[in-house]
Write a protein that holds these residues in place. Structure first.
Motif, short mmCIF file in Angstrom:
data_model
loop_
_atom_site.label_atom_id
_atom_site.label_comp_id
_atom_site.label_asym_id
_atom_site.label_seq_id
_atom_site.Cartn_x
_atom_site.Cartn_y
_atom_site.Cartn_z
N ARG A 7 36.81 -73.09 -17.94
CA ARG A 7 37.93 -74.01 -17.78
C ARG A 7 38.47 -74.46 -19.14
O ARG A 7 39.68 -74.59 -19.32
N LEU A 8 37.56 -74.70 -20.09
CA LEU A 8 38.00 -75.10 -21.43
C LEU A 8 38.78 -73.97 -22.09
O LEU A 8 39.79 -74.21 -22.76
N ALA A 9 38.30 -72.73 -21.91
CA ALA A 9 39.00 -71.58 -22.49
C ALA A 9 40.38 -71.43 -21.89
O ALA A 9 41.37 -71.16 -22.59
N VAL A 13 44.13 -71.66 -23.69
CA VAL A 13 45.18 -70.65 -23.58
C VAL A 13 46.49 -71.28 -23.14
O VAL A 13 47.57 -70.99 -23.69
N PHE A 14 46.42 -72.19 -22.16
CA PHE A 14 47.62 -72.89 -21.71
C PHE A 14 48.23 -73.67 -22.87
O PHE A 14 49.45 -73.60 -23.11
N ALA A 119 59.29 -67.62 -20.92
CA ALA A 119 58.72 -66.30 -20.64
C ALA A 119 57.41 -66.11 -21.38
O ALA A 119 56.43 -65.59 -20.82
N LEU A 120 57.35 -66.55 -22.64
CA LEU A 120 56.12 -66.44 -23.41
C LEU A 120 55.02 -67.32 -22.82
O LEU A 120 53.88 -66.88 -22.65
N THR A 121 55.37 -68.57 -22.51
CA THR A 121 54.37 -69.47 -21.93
C THR A 121 53.86 -68.95 -20.60
O THR A 121 52.67 -69.06 -20.29
N GLY A 128 45.52 -66.97 -18.76
CA GLY A 128 44.53 -67.96 -18.37
C GLY A 128 44.09 -67.79 -16.93
O GLY A 128 42.91 -67.94 -16.60
N ASN A 129 45.05 -67.45 -16.06
CA ASN A 129 44.71 -67.20 -14.65
C ASN A 129 43.73 -66.05 -14.51
O ASN A 129 42.83 -66.07 -13.67
#
Length: 342
Positions: A7-9, A13-14, A119-121, A128-129
């Protein structure tokens, strides 16, 4: 520990997606002769809009009855449940407030610039998903695909103080002739000095662990450990550590998150190039309209490769993600028609 680290990782990423997007917006605002300090305010709007919109979208689109009856559950964002369609709506509303509160901007001008970093985000969020095994794909029924094992890992990490790691290996003692089904071995490695293998430990594996592996949906959907047969396992020593190996058959599935991340990156490159090379000739709103049509048509197709998020979707001709993508695409089409008629 494994779930917490994951979850931290994912959170990192988010956050990285927003950080990189902010830097790109600084550059865009500089080139467009706009105050770069406004990017800081814009970032705040975007972060809040994405989180609130995505959460409300999930709650109201996918399970409104439950969340309206238990509104406090809406706040439990750490339990998961975000919908990109809701995030898109949240961003559209947030930009409307942003341009009302700051002079020198129009709604379509701002959206034209914002879709480049959206788009990048989006690509970062889908990465992350994938790390968190959210939005798993449908079965490929071929040699191609991923075997999702997050749920199995969570079950097998039953004593974080004694267990050093939970990993997975290709192959094992179980075999399958069915297309898209492959032998897989879950490997639980204990900390040095920890013993495992007593009669009590074996009963724990054969009863408690087996029951969990066969009853947890997130396991059963992806790895079959044999519902009508004894659990296939062995306890060995490797490098001075006790190791529990459990054999199963994994289902290869489409990496739907990867598909979406890749086309989001492609859209970002296209939009950035159009902004850099054609911004003086393209009408205001063109990039936004193009993005909406590209993204939501691609998302409509991508949904065919995703498992349904809720049981009720099985009774729909199209899943909820596809139904929600249609008005988003039509919005982009409508804006494109509008800007070429004025």
């Amino acid at each position: 520990q494994g779930a917490l680290s994951r979850r931290l990782a994912v959170a990192c990423v988010f956050a990285l997606g927003f950080i990189i997007s902010q830097q790109i917006m600084y550059y865009i605002f500089k080139v467009e002769n706009k105050p770069q300090k406004d990017v800081d305010k814009l970032t705040t709007y975007m972060v809040m809009a994405t989180i609130i919109g995505s959460r409300l979208g999930h709650c109201l689109f996918y399970n409104p009855g439950y969340y309206l009856s238990n509104p406090i559950e809406i706040l439990k964002i750490w339990e998961g449940g975000l919908a990109s369609h809701g995030g898109a709506i949240g961003i559209l509303i947030a930009i409307w407030f942003f341009v009302r509160n700051l002079k020198g901007y129009t709604w379509l001008w701002m959206l034209d610039k914002l879709v480049i970093v959206v788009a990048l985000t989006g690509a970062m969020i889908r990465t992350g998903n994938l790390m968190n095994s959210v939005m798993e794909g449908t079965a490929t029924k071929s040699d191609y695909g991923l075997i999702y094992a997050r749920g199995t890992e969570d079950v097998l990490d039953f004593d974080s103080e004694r267990i050093a790691s939970v990993t997975f290996e290709k192959g094992g003692k179980k075999q399958s002739q069915e297309a898209g089904k492959f032998p897989v071995t879950a490997k639980v490695t204990f900390e040095r000095g920890e013993s495992f293998g007593s009669d009590q430990d074996k009963r724990f594996v054969e009863n408690n662990i087996r029951r969990s592996l066969l009853s947890y949906t997130e396991v059963v959907q992806h790895i079959d450990f044999g519902k009508d047969e004894p659990l296939s396992y062995e306890i060995i020593q490797e490098g001075g550590q006790a190791v529990l190996k459990i054999h199963g058959i994994g289902t290869a599935r489409h990496p739907a998150q990867v598909y979406e991340a890749l086309y989001c990156l492609l859209f970002m490159v296209i939009l950035y190039w159009l902004w850099r090379e054609k911004r003086n000739v393209l009408p205001e709103g063109f990039l936004f309209a193009l993005f909406m049509m590209m993204l939501w048509s691609a998302r409509f197709v991508d949904e065919f490769f995703k498992m349904n998020q809720e049981d009720f979707e099985a009774n729909l001709s199209l899943n909820m993600g596809q139904w929600l993508s249609i008005p988003m695409f039509l919005m982009g089409l409508g804006v494109m028609i509008y800007i070429y008629q004025i």
